[in-house]
Write a protein that holds these residues in place. Sequence first.
Motif, PDB file in Angstrom:
ATOM      1  N   SER A 175       0.823  -1.207   0.000  1.00  0.00           N
ATOM      2  CA  SER A 175       0.000   0.000   0.000  1.00  0.00           C
ATOM      3  C   SER A 175       0.864   1.267   0.000  1.00  0.00           C
ATOM      4  CB  SER A 175      -0.934   0.013   1.215  1.00  0.00           C
ATOM      5  OG  SER A 175      -0.192  -0.058   2.417  1.00  0.00           O
ATOM      6  N   ASP A 176       2.186   1.095   0.130  1.00  0.00           N
ATOM      7  CA  ASP A 176       3.137   2.209   0.068  1.00  0.00           C
ATOM      8  C   ASP A 176       4.385   1.696  -0.631  1.00  0.00           C
ATOM      9  OD1 ASP A 176       5.025   4.224   0.475  1.00  0.00           O
ATOM     10  OD2 ASP A 176       4.345   4.670   2.517  1.00  0.00           O
ATOM     11  N   ILE A 177       4.400   1.807  -1.956  1.00  0.00           N
ATOM     12  CA  ILE A 177       5.453   1.176  -2.754  1.00  0.00           C
ATOM     13  C   ILE A 177       6.828   1.777  -2.469  1.00  0.00           C
ATOM     14  CG2 ILE A 177       5.260   2.657  -4.787  1.00  0.00           C
ATOM     15  CD1 ILE A 177       5.425  -1.169  -4.957  1.00  0.00           C
ATOM     16  N   GLU A 178       6.881   3.062  -2.185  1.00  0.00           N
ATOM     17  CA  GLU A 178       8.175   3.701  -1.901  1.00  0.00           C
ATOM     18  C   GLU A 178       8.733   3.166  -0.576  1.00  0.00           C
ATOM     19  OE1 GLU A 178       9.813   5.671  -3.838  1.00  0.00           O
ATOM     20  OE2 GLU A 178       8.308   6.268  -5.338  1.00  0.00           O
ATOM     21  N   ARG A 179       7.877   3.046   0.426  1.00  0.00           N
ATOM     22  CA  ARG A 179       8.330   2.516   1.709  1.00  0.00           C
ATOM     23  C   ARG A 179       8.792   1.065   1.567  1.00  0.00           C
ATOM     24  NH1 ARG A 179       4.943   0.516   6.900  1.00  0.00           N
ATOM     25  NH2 ARG A 179       6.715   0.233   8.293  1.00  0.00           N
ATOM     26  N   SER A 180       8.033   0.273   0.813  1.00  0.00           N
ATOM     27  CA  SER A 180       8.407  -1.125   0.604  1.00  0.00           C
ATOM     28  C   SER A 180       9.759  -1.227  -0.089  1.00  0.00           C
ATOM     29  CB  SER A 180       7.344  -1.843  -0.233  1.00  0.00           C
ATOM     30  OG  SER A 180       6.095  -1.845   0.413  1.00  0.00           O
ATOM     31  N   TYR A 181       9.967  -0.389  -1.095  1.00  0.00           N
ATOM     32  CA  TYR A 181      11.231  -0.412  -1.836  1.00  0.00           C
ATOM     33  C   TYR A 181      12.400  -0.053  -0.916  1.00  0.00           C
ATOM     34  CZ  TYR A 181      14.685   0.487  -5.473  1.00  0.00           C
ATOM     35  OH  TYR A 181      15.808   0.457  -6.255  1.00  0.00           O
ATOM     36  N   HIS A 182      12.223   0.993  -0.132  1.00  0.00           N
ATOM     37  CA  HIS A 182      13.285   1.425   0.776  1.00  0.00           C
ATOM     38  C   HIS A 182      13.588   0.334   1.800  1.00  0.00           C
ATOM     39  CE1 HIS A 182      15.799   4.142   3.129  1.00  0.00           C
ATOM     40  NE2 HIS A 182      15.125   3.736   4.208  1.00  0.00           N
ATOM     41  N   HIS A 183      12.536  -0.280   2.357  1.00  0.00           N
ATOM     42  CA  HIS A 183      12.723  -1.338   3.349  1.00  0.00           C
ATOM     43  C   HIS A 183      13.523  -2.502   2.775  1.00  0.00           C
ATOM     44  CE1 HIS A 183      11.844  -4.452   6.307  1.00  0.00           C
ATOM     45  NE2 HIS A 183      11.376  -5.208   5.315  1.00  0.00           N
ATOM     46  N   LEU A 184      13.131  -2.957   1.593  1.00  0.00           N
ATOM     47  CA  LEU A 184      13.788  -4.133   1.025  1.00  0.00           C
ATOM     48  C   LEU A 184      15.176  -3.810   0.495  1.00  0.00           C
ATOM     49  CD1 LEU A 184      10.569  -5.593  -0.503  1.00  0.00           C
ATOM     50  CD2 LEU A 184      12.059  -6.801   1.097  1.00  0.00           C
ATOM     51  N   LYS A 185      15.385  -2.577   0.086  1.00  0.00           N
ATOM     52  CA  LYS A 185      16.726  -2.175  -0.356  1.00  0.00           C
ATOM     53  C   LYS A 185      17.726  -2.252   0.787  1.00  0.00           C
ATOM     54  CE  LYS A 185      19.072   1.416  -3.046  1.00  0.00           C
ATOM     55  NZ  LYS A 185      18.919   2.733  -3.714  1.00  0.00           N
ATOM     56  N   GLN A 186      17.243  -2.026   2.014  1.00  0.00           N
ATOM     57  CA  GLN A 186      18.122  -2.061   3.191  1.00  0.00           C
ATOM     58  C   GLN A 186      18.288  -3.472   3.762  1.00  0.00           C
ATOM     59  OE1 GLN A 186      19.454   0.937   4.205  1.00  0.00           O
ATOM     60  NE2 GLN A 186      18.343   1.857   2.497  1.00  0.00           N
ATOM     61  N   LEU A 187      17.481  -4.413   3.324  1.00  0.00           N
ATOM     62  CA  LEU A 187      17.433  -5.723   3.961  1.00  0.00           C
ATOM     63  C   LEU A 187      18.511  -6.647   3.410  1.00  0.00           C
ATOM     64  CD1 LEU A 187      15.910  -7.617   5.919  1.00  0.00           C
ATOM     65  CD2 LEU A 187      14.470  -8.291   3.979  1.00  0.00           C
ATOM     66  N   GLN A 188      19.299  -7.190   4.304  1.00  0.00           N
ATOM     67  CA  GLN A 188      20.338  -8.122   3.901  1.00  0.00           C
ATOM     68  C   GLN A 188      19.716  -9.356   3.253  1.00  0.00           C
ATOM     69  OE1 GLN A 188      22.938  -9.296   7.076  1.00  0.00           O
ATOM     70  NE2 GLN A 188      24.278 -10.499   5.764  1.00  0.00           N
ATOM     71  N   GLY A 189      20.250  -9.732   2.121  1.00  0.00           N
ATOM     72  CA  GLY A 189      19.762 -10.905   1.416  1.00  0.00           C
ATOM     73  C   GLY A 189      18.787 -10.594   0.299  1.00  0.00           C
ATOM     74  N   ALA A 190      18.272  -9.364   0.256  1.00  0.00           N
ATOM     75  CA  ALA A 190      17.356  -8.961  -0.815  1.00  0.00           C
ATOM     76  C   ALA A 190      18.164  -8.402  -1.978  1.00  0.00           C
ATOM     77  CB  ALA A 190      16.362  -7.923  -0.315  1.00  0.00           C
ATOM     78  N   ASN A 191      17.966  -8.941  -3.153  1.00  0.00           N
ATOM     79  CA  ASN A 191      18.671  -8.491  -4.353  1.00  0.00           C
ATOM     80  C   ASN A 191      17.673  -7.788  -5.259  1.00  0.00           C
ATOM     81  OD1 ASN A 191      20.264  -8.142  -6.606  1.00  0.00           O
ATOM     82  ND2 ASN A 191      20.277 -10.306  -7.188  1.00  0.00           N
TER      83      ASN A 191
END
Length: 354
Positions: A102-118
């Motif tokens: 429901s918040d694509i920018e927040r989701s992108y930022h969260h996953l960009k910071q997450l170890q293991g997410a490519n």
Amino acid sequence: MDSVICGIQQVGIGVADMKEAFGWYIKAFGCDIKILEDDKPAERMLPYTGGKPQPKQAILAINLRGGGGFEIWQPKGRALKYPAEKPRPGDVGIFACKIKSSDIERSYHHLKQLQGANLLGGIEENPAGKKHFFLYDPYENLFDVEEDDYVFSKTDKPTGGVNGVTIGVTDPDRSANFYSKLLGYDMVEYDESGIFADLKNIYGGEKRLRRMMIKPSAPMQGPLCEIMGTSHIELIQSPDIQPVRLYENRWWGDPGFIHLCFDIRHMAGIKKKAEALGHPFVCDSGADFRMGEAGGHFTYVEDPDGTLIEFVETFKIPVLKKLGIYLHLKNKDDRKPLPRYITKALRFLKVKDI
């Protein structure tokens, strides 16, 4: 009585380490409501497990923001067989798992910071104009995080649950007919062919493709439909490759997306409809099946290309096992959603430590 398709209950994911993967999916996609955990051998999938029961561990977990869940499978006591090649758009089978945001920018930022997410590039628009982005998890499974406003329960999670899947097919029209008539996914969001800018960062995404997005035209129904929410299925075909069958010469439970599961009511109605379409059940647990503390009836069919589609009619879900409190669904209205104060009680299944 006719069958009722309540929504996508879960996507099955085969992994080498169930607990490690579960921990990562909690961090990535907020699926911290553990519906069940089970370590009994898989005895009723014999056509897809070498003709004999196979040891396994499994967890089913959901995100209360809404959407389908993950059924995470770890085969035990045997060597796992990985795909021979990295999956490409148009290879036959479940190619990607879609996630609500429901918040694509927040989701992108969260996953960009997450170890293991490519993450594969940035936020793009699909042919319907919806924003989305792709990433691989640490196990080389592809996820498509999509802009979607549906929320069941407001939480602080950066994403919702499963929003659907992308399935590689050999004939989109034939597959669309199957998903329309059996599952009610009868509305076409888009049907376009060409080279797509939003797929340019995916392995094999530079090829010509045909993409068809389908969804149900009818409103959601059933006791648990509001938890699962809306969903859609993207069918994808590549005329420029010789497609690989993603589970060819591998067993059910081997690494990757192993099935797409729908929560349903009235299994006999599904059976009759599937047989009339020429897709009879290939596995049937019977109505007395138990998985961990949960109970129900599961069956499978193959779609026109052999991709496994599961149906689960849920009868019982544990809420507070120590107090003997269960959510009993067997005699509930097959079409009416449960009151939200009941379904939100699933919050008591939230995992704090893995």
